[in-house]
Write a protein that holds these residues in place. Structure first.
Motif, PDB file in Angstrom:
ATOM      1  N   ALA A  47       0.831  -1.208   0.000  1.00  0.00           N
ATOM      2  CA  ALA A  47       0.000   0.000   0.000  1.00  0.00           C
ATOM      3  C   ALA A  47       0.863   1.255   0.000  1.00  0.00           C
ATOM      4  CB  ALA A  47      -0.925  -0.002   1.217  1.00  0.00           C
ATOM      5  N   ALA A  48       1.996   1.207   0.707  1.00  0.00           N
ATOM      6  CA  ALA A  48       2.906   2.352   0.735  1.00  0.00           C
ATOM      7  C   ALA A  48       3.473   2.632  -0.656  1.00  0.00           C
ATOM      8  CB  ALA A  48       4.042   2.091   1.724  1.00  0.00           C
ATOM      9  N   LEU A  49       3.694   1.588  -1.449  1.00  0.00           N
ATOM     10  CA  LEU A  49       4.185   1.769  -2.808  1.00  0.00           C
ATOM     11  C   LEU A  49       3.081   2.225  -3.756  1.00  0.00           C
ATOM     12  CD1 LEU A  49       6.462  -1.401  -3.144  1.00  0.00           C
ATOM     13  CD2 LEU A  49       7.198   0.963  -2.781  1.00  0.00           C
ATOM     14  N   TRP A  50       1.847   1.847  -3.457  1.00  0.00           N
ATOM     15  CA  TRP A  50       0.719   2.169  -4.323  1.00  0.00           C
ATOM     16  C   TRP A  50       0.570   3.679  -4.531  1.00  0.00           C
ATOM     17  CZ3 TRP A  50      -3.158   0.789  -7.544  1.00  0.00           C
ATOM     18  CH2 TRP A  50      -4.272   1.649  -7.630  1.00  0.00           C
ATOM     19  N   PHE A  51       0.678   4.446  -3.451  1.00  0.00           N
ATOM     20  CA  PHE A  51       0.373   5.876  -3.553  1.00  0.00           C
ATOM     21  C   PHE A  51       1.358   6.639  -4.447  1.00  0.00           C
ATOM     22  CE2 PHE A  51      -2.213   4.748   0.072  1.00  0.00           C
ATOM     23  CZ  PHE A  51      -3.366   5.482  -0.167  1.00  0.00           C
ATOM     24  N   PRO A  52       2.673   6.484  -4.296  1.00  0.00           N
ATOM     25  CA  PRO A  52       3.552   7.204  -5.224  1.00  0.00           C
ATOM     26  C   PRO A  52       3.533   6.641  -6.648  1.00  0.00           C
ATOM     27  CG  PRO A  52       4.842   5.849  -3.720  1.00  0.00           C
ATOM     28  CD  PRO A  52       3.439   5.810  -3.226  1.00  0.00           C
ATOM     29  N   LEU A  53       3.326   5.337  -6.788  1.00  0.00           N
ATOM     30  CA  LEU A  53       3.358   4.733  -8.121  1.00  0.00           C
ATOM     31  C   LEU A  53       2.125   5.068  -8.951  1.00  0.00           C
ATOM     32  CD1 LEU A  53       4.843   1.181  -7.378  1.00  0.00           C
ATOM     33  CD2 LEU A  53       6.004   3.180  -8.335  1.00  0.00           C
ATOM     34  N   THR A  54       1.032   5.440  -8.294  1.00  0.00           N
ATOM     35  CA  THR A  54      -0.210   5.738  -9.020  1.00  0.00           C
ATOM     36  C   THR A  54      -0.517   7.234  -9.016  1.00  0.00           C
ATOM     37  OG1 THR A  54      -1.515   5.331  -7.009  1.00  0.00           O
ATOM     38  CG2 THR A  54      -1.220   3.486  -8.530  1.00  0.00           C
ATOM     39  N   ALA A  55       0.490   8.050  -8.738  1.00  0.00           N
ATOM     40  CA  ALA A  55       0.285   9.506  -8.747  1.00  0.00           C
ATOM     41  C   ALA A  55      -0.067   9.975 -10.155  1.00  0.00           C
ATOM     42  CB  ALA A  55       1.540  10.212  -8.241  1.00  0.00           C
ATOM     43  N   VAL A  56      -1.111  10.791 -10.257  1.00  0.00           N
ATOM     44  CA  VAL A  56      -1.552  11.327 -11.541  1.00  0.00           C
ATOM     45  C   VAL A  56      -1.401  12.845 -11.503  1.00  0.00           C
ATOM     46  CG1 VAL A  56      -3.502  11.619 -13.112  1.00  0.00           C
ATOM     47  CG2 VAL A  56      -3.168   9.441 -11.919  1.00  0.00           C
ATOM     48  N   SER A  57      -0.715  13.396 -12.490  1.00  0.00           N
ATOM     49  CA  SER A  57      -0.481  14.841 -12.528  1.00  0.00           C
ATOM     50  C   SER A  57      -1.764  15.588 -12.891  1.00  0.00           C
ATOM     51  CB  SER A  57       0.605  15.179 -13.550  1.00  0.00           C
ATOM     52  OG  SER A  57       1.800  14.510 -13.232  1.00  0.00           O
ATOM     53  N   ARG A  58      -1.984  16.713 -12.202  1.00  0.00           N
ATOM     54  CA  ARG A  58      -3.068  17.603 -12.551  1.00  0.00           C
ATOM     55  C   ARG A  58      -2.568  18.600 -13.597  1.00  0.00           C
ATOM     56  NH1 ARG A  58      -4.952  18.931  -6.313  1.00  0.00           N
ATOM     57  NH2 ARG A  58      -5.813  16.860  -5.832  1.00  0.00           N
ATOM     58  N   ARG A  59      -3.431  19.545 -13.972  1.00  0.00           N
ATOM     59  CA  ARG A  59      -3.031  20.552 -14.948  1.00  0.00           C
ATOM     60  C   ARG A  59      -1.848  21.368 -14.418  1.00  0.00           C
ATOM     61  NH1 ARG A  59      -8.713  23.181 -17.195  1.00  0.00           N
ATOM     62  NH2 ARG A  59      -9.482  21.286 -18.238  1.00  0.00           N
ATOM     63  N   GLN A  60      -0.875  21.585 -15.294  1.00  0.00           N
ATOM     64  CA  GLN A  60       0.312  22.378 -14.969  1.00  0.00           C
ATOM     65  C   GLN A  60       1.017  21.859 -13.716  1.00  0.00           C
ATOM     66  OE1 GLN A  60      -1.091  26.417 -14.710  1.00  0.00           O
ATOM     67  NE2 GLN A  60      -1.272  26.633 -16.932  1.00  0.00           N
ATOM     68  N   GLU A  61       1.039  20.558 -13.564  1.00  0.00           N
ATOM     69  CA  GLU A  61       1.680  19.949 -12.399  1.00  0.00           C
ATOM     70  C   GLU A  61       2.610  18.850 -12.887  1.00  0.00           C
ATOM     71  OE1 GLU A  61      -0.062  18.655  -8.177  1.00  0.00           O
ATOM     72  OE2 GLU A  61      -0.589  17.246  -9.769  1.00  0.00           O
ATOM     73  N   SER A  62       3.823  18.848 -12.368  1.00  0.00           N
ATOM     74  CA  SER A  62       4.798  17.844 -12.776  1.00  0.00           C
ATOM     75  C   SER A  62       4.517  16.508 -12.093  1.00  0.00           C
ATOM     76  CB  SER A  62       6.215  18.310 -12.425  1.00  0.00           C
ATOM     77  OG  SER A  62       6.373  18.372 -11.015  1.00  0.00           O
ATOM     78  N   ARG A  63       5.110  15.467 -12.630  1.00  0.00           N
ATOM     79  CA  ARG A  63       4.978  14.134 -12.037  1.00  0.00           C
ATOM     80  C   ARG A  63       5.560  14.113 -10.617  1.00  0.00           C
ATOM     81  NH1 ARG A  63       2.473   9.046 -12.818  1.00  0.00           N
ATOM     82  NH2 ARG A  63       3.703   7.528 -11.668  1.00  0.00           N
ATOM     83  N   LEU A  64       6.651  14.852 -10.421  1.00  0.00           N
ATOM     84  CA  LEU A  64       7.276  14.895  -9.103  1.00  0.00           C
ATOM     85  C   LEU A  64       6.358  15.551  -8.086  1.00  0.00           C
ATOM     86  CD1 LEU A  64       9.810  14.372  -7.420  1.00  0.00           C
ATOM     87  CD2 LEU A  64      10.654  16.620  -8.120  1.00  0.00           C
ATOM     88  N   THR A  65       5.678  16.627  -8.487  1.00  0.00           N
ATOM     89  CA  THR A  65       4.738  17.304  -7.588  1.00  0.00           C
ATOM     90  C   THR A  65       3.565  16.397  -7.248  1.00  0.00           C
ATOM     91  OG1 THR A  65       5.330  19.438  -8.560  1.00  0.00           O
ATOM     92  CG2 THR A  65       3.286  19.343  -7.304  1.00  0.00           C
ATOM     93  N   ALA A  66       3.072  15.666  -8.239  1.00  0.00           N
ATOM     94  CA  ALA A  66       1.961  14.747  -8.010  1.00  0.00           C
ATOM     95  C   ALA A  66       2.363  13.636  -7.040  1.00  0.00           C
ATOM     96  CB  ALA A  66       1.488  14.145  -9.328  1.00  0.00           C
TER      97      ALA A  66
END
Length: 207
Positions: free
Chosen positions: A73-92
Protein backbone atom coordinates in the motif's frame (compact mmCIF):
# COMPACT_ATOMS: atom_id res chain seq x y z
CA UNK A 1 -9.33 2.03 34.02
CA UNK A 2 -5.67 2.96 33.62
CA UNK A 3 -4.32 5.97 31.71
CA UNK A 4 -3.12 3.63 28.95
CA UNK A 5 -6.62 2.19 28.57
CA UNK A 6 -8.05 5.71 28.23
CA UNK A 7 -5.55 6.48 25.45
CA UNK A 8 -6.37 3.16 23.76
CA UNK A 9 -10.10 3.93 23.91
CA UNK A 10 -9.54 7.36 22.36
CA UNK A 11 -7.39 5.90 19.58
CA UNK A 12 -9.94 3.17 18.88
CA UNK A 13 -12.77 5.71 18.69
CA UNK A 14 -10.72 7.96 16.40
CA UNK A 15 -9.75 5.21 13.96
CA UNK A 16 -13.19 3.58 13.99
CA UNK A 17 -14.80 6.96 13.18
CA UNK A 18 -12.22 7.55 10.45
CA UNK A 19 -12.95 4.16 8.92
CA UNK A 20 -16.71 4.85 8.92
CA UNK A 21 -16.14 8.24 7.29
CA UNK A 22 -13.91 6.81 4.57
CA UNK A 23 -16.26 3.92 3.80
CA UNK A 24 -19.25 6.27 3.69
CA UNK A 25 -17.41 8.56 1.28
CA UNK A 26 -16.49 5.59 -0.93
CA UNK A 27 -20.11 4.41 -1.06
CA UNK A 28 -21.85 7.79 -1.43
CA UNK A 29 -19.49 9.41 -3.93
CA UNK A 30 -20.38 8.39 -7.49
CA UNK A 31 -17.71 10.42 -9.28
CA UNK A 32 -14.75 8.55 -7.86
CA UNK A 33 -12.54 6.74 -10.35
CA UNK A 34 -11.21 3.28 -9.58
CA UNK A 35 -7.95 4.74 -8.31
CA UNK A 36 -9.81 6.90 -5.80
CA UNK A 37 -11.82 3.93 -4.58
CA UNK A 38 -8.64 1.90 -4.07
CA UNK A 39 -7.17 4.84 -2.13
CA UNK A 40 -10.21 4.99 0.13
CA UNK A 41 -10.22 1.21 0.61
CA UNK A 42 -6.60 1.31 1.75
CA UNK A 43 -7.33 4.16 4.16
CA UNK A 44 -10.29 2.25 5.57
CA UNK A 45 -8.20 -0.92 5.99
CA UNK A 46 -5.51 1.05 7.79
CA UNK A 47 -8.02 2.74 10.10
CA UNK A 48 -9.71 -0.56 10.98
CA UNK A 49 -6.37 -2.27 11.64
CA UNK A 50 -5.26 0.58 13.89
CA UNK A 51 -8.56 0.49 15.77
CA UNK A 52 -7.79 -3.13 16.71
CA UNK A 53 -4.04 -2.84 17.32
CA UNK A 54 -4.13 -1.18 20.77
CA UNK A 55 -6.07 -4.13 22.17
CA UNK A 56 -3.35 -6.76 21.82
CA UNK A 57 -3.44 -6.60 18.02
CA UNK A 58 -0.39 -8.87 17.88
CA UNK A 59 -2.67 -11.84 18.61
CA UNK A 60 -5.72 -10.66 16.70
CA UNK A 61 -4.08 -9.61 13.43
CA UNK A 62 -1.70 -11.74 11.30
CA UNK A 63 1.45 -9.63 11.54
CA UNK A 64 3.43 -10.93 8.55
CA UNK A 65 0.63 -10.66 5.91
CA UNK A 66 -0.30 -7.30 7.42
CA UNK A 67 3.26 -6.06 6.97
CA UNK A 68 3.31 -7.17 3.33
CA UNK A 69 -0.11 -5.64 2.64
CA UNK A 70 0.73 -2.20 4.00
CA UNK A 71 4.21 -2.23 2.45
CA UNK A 72 2.49 -2.74 -0.91
CA UNK A 73 0.00 0.00 0.00
CA UNK A 74 2.91 2.35 0.73
CA UNK A 75 4.18 1.77 -2.81
CA UNK A 76 0.72 2.17 -4.32
CA UNK A 77 0.37 5.88 -3.55
CA UNK A 78 3.55 7.20 -5.22
CA UNK A 79 3.36 4.73 -8.12
CA UNK A 80 -0.21 5.74 -9.02
CA UNK A 81 0.28 9.51 -8.75
CA UNK A 82 -1.55 11.33 -11.54
CA UNK A 83 -0.48 14.84 -12.53
CA UNK A 84 -3.07 17.60 -12.55
CA UNK A 85 -3.03 20.55 -14.95
CA UNK A 86 0.31 22.38 -14.97
CA UNK A 87 1.68 19.95 -12.40
CA UNK A 88 4.80 17.84 -12.78
CA UNK A 89 4.98 14.13 -12.04
CA UNK A 90 7.28 14.90 -9.10
CA UNK A 91 4.74 17.30 -7.59
CA UNK A 92 1.96 14.75 -8.01
CA UNK A 93 4.08 12.12 -6.27
CA UNK A 94 4.96 14.50 -3.43
CA UNK A 95 1.24 15.24 -2.93
CA UNK A 96 0.60 11.57 -2.20
CA UNK A 97 3.75 11.05 -0.16
CA UNK A 98 2.12 11.60 3.28
CA UNK A 99 -0.31 8.76 2.56
CA UNK A 100 2.55 6.52 1.48
CA UNK A 101 4.48 7.29 4.67
CA UNK A 102 1.37 6.59 6.76
CA UNK A 103 1.06 3.16 5.14
CA UNK A 104 4.79 2.59 5.67
CA UNK A 105 4.35 3.43 9.35
CA UNK A 106 1.55 0.88 9.56
CA UNK A 107 3.78 -1.73 7.90
CA UNK A 108 6.58 -0.88 10.35
CA UNK A 109 4.26 -1.34 13.34
CA UNK A 110 3.01 -4.66 11.97
CA UNK A 111 6.62 -5.74 11.42
CA UNK A 112 7.44 -4.80 15.02
CA UNK A 113 4.55 -6.98 16.20
CA UNK A 114 5.94 -9.92 14.22
CA UNK A 115 9.41 -9.69 15.81
CA UNK A 116 9.68 -11.61 19.12
CA UNK A 117 10.93 -9.76 22.15
CA UNK A 118 14.61 -9.85 23.14
CA UNK A 119 13.77 -11.83 26.25
CA UNK A 120 11.90 -14.50 24.33
CA UNK A 121 14.68 -14.91 21.80
CA UNK A 122 17.37 -15.13 24.46
CA UNK A 123 15.70 -17.88 26.48
CA UNK A 124 16.71 -20.70 24.12
CA UNK A 125 20.28 -19.58 23.49
CA UNK A 126 23.31 -21.14 25.16
CA UNK A 127 25.15 -18.81 27.54
CA UNK A 128 28.09 -18.51 25.12
CA UNK A 129 25.84 -17.05 22.41
CA UNK A 130 23.66 -14.77 24.52
CA UNK A 131 26.16 -11.89 24.67
CA UNK A 132 26.56 -11.84 20.88
CA UNK A 133 22.81 -12.12 20.43
CA UNK A 134 22.09 -9.27 22.84
CA UNK A 135 24.69 -7.11 21.10
CA UNK A 136 23.01 -7.77 17.75
CA UNK A 137 19.60 -7.00 19.29
CA UNK A 138 20.91 -3.70 20.70
CA UNK A 139 22.11 -2.68 17.22
CA UNK A 140 18.77 -3.60 15.73
CA UNK A 141 16.99 -1.67 18.47
CA UNK A 142 18.98 1.48 17.68
CA UNK A 143 18.16 1.16 13.98
CA UNK A 144 14.51 0.66 14.91
CA UNK A 145 14.63 3.82 17.02
CA UNK A 146 15.90 5.77 14.02
CA UNK A 147 13.19 4.42 11.69
CA UNK A 148 10.46 5.11 14.24
CA UNK A 149 11.79 8.59 14.91
CA UNK A 150 11.96 9.55 11.23
CA UNK A 151 8.46 8.23 10.52
CA UNK A 152 6.99 9.90 13.61
CA UNK A 153 8.65 13.26 12.90
CA UNK A 154 7.53 13.36 9.27
CA UNK A 155 3.96 12.35 10.12
CA UNK A 156 3.82 14.87 12.96
CA UNK A 157 4.75 17.66 10.54
CA UNK A 158 2.07 16.43 8.10
CA UNK A 159 -0.53 16.26 10.88
CA UNK A 160 0.17 19.80 12.09
CA UNK A 161 0.07 21.09 8.53
CA UNK A 162 -3.31 19.46 7.86
CA UNK A 163 -4.80 20.71 11.13
CA UNK A 164 -3.60 24.30 10.73
CA UNK A 165 -3.42 24.95 6.98
CA UNK A 166 -6.91 26.54 6.73
CA UNK A 167 -6.78 28.65 9.87
CA UNK A 168 -5.50 31.89 8.24
CA UNK A 169 -8.32 31.84 5.64
CA UNK A 170 -11.30 31.26 7.92
CA UNK A 171 -11.86 34.97 8.58
CA UNK A 172 -11.58 36.00 4.92
CA UNK A 173 -14.31 33.91 3.27
CA UNK A 174 -16.10 36.21 0.76
CA UNK A 175 -19.46 34.52 0.17
CA UNK A 176 -21.68 31.52 0.96
CA UNK A 177 -20.27 29.27 -1.78
CA UNK A 178 -16.71 29.93 -0.67
CA UNK A 179 -17.79 29.38 2.93
CA UNK A 180 -19.23 25.96 2.04
CA UNK A 181 -16.07 25.02 0.14
CA UNK A 182 -13.89 26.23 2.98
CA UNK A 183 -15.72 24.13 5.54
CA UNK A 184 -15.58 21.05 3.31
CA UNK A 185 -11.83 21.49 2.95
CA UNK A 186 -11.48 22.14 6.67
CA UNK A 187 -13.47 18.99 7.44
CA UNK A 188 -11.27 16.86 5.17
CA UNK A 189 -8.06 18.36 6.48
CA UNK A 190 -9.22 17.85 10.06
CA UNK A 191 -9.73 14.12 9.49
CA UNK A 192 -6.47 13.76 7.59
CA UNK A 193 -4.57 15.53 10.35
CA UNK A 194 -6.34 13.67 13.15
CA UNK A 195 -5.68 10.25 11.64
CA UNK A 196 -2.04 11.16 10.95
CA UNK A 197 -1.62 12.40 14.52
CA UNK A 198 -3.18 9.18 15.80
CA UNK A 199 -0.70 7.24 13.68
CA UNK A 200 2.16 9.13 15.35
CA UNK A 201 0.82 8.21 18.79
CA UNK A 202 0.45 4.57 17.74
CA UNK A 203 4.04 4.54 16.49
CA UNK A 204 5.33 5.79 19.81
CA UNK A 205 3.06 3.53 21.88
CA UNK A 206 4.06 0.37 19.97
CA UNK A 207 7.75 1.21 19.86
Amino acid sequence: MSAADVVYCMLTALFAAAAVRVLRHAIVSRRLAWRGRVDLSLHAAMALAMAVMPWNGVRILPAVPLTAFFAAAALWFPLTAVSRRQESRLTATARRLPYAVGMAAMAWMAHSMAVPSHETLAEGFPAAHQAAHLGHSAGGSKAGDVVTGVLALYLLVCALRSLTRDMPTLCRVPDTVALSTSFRDLYGHFWDGSMTLGTVIMLLVHH
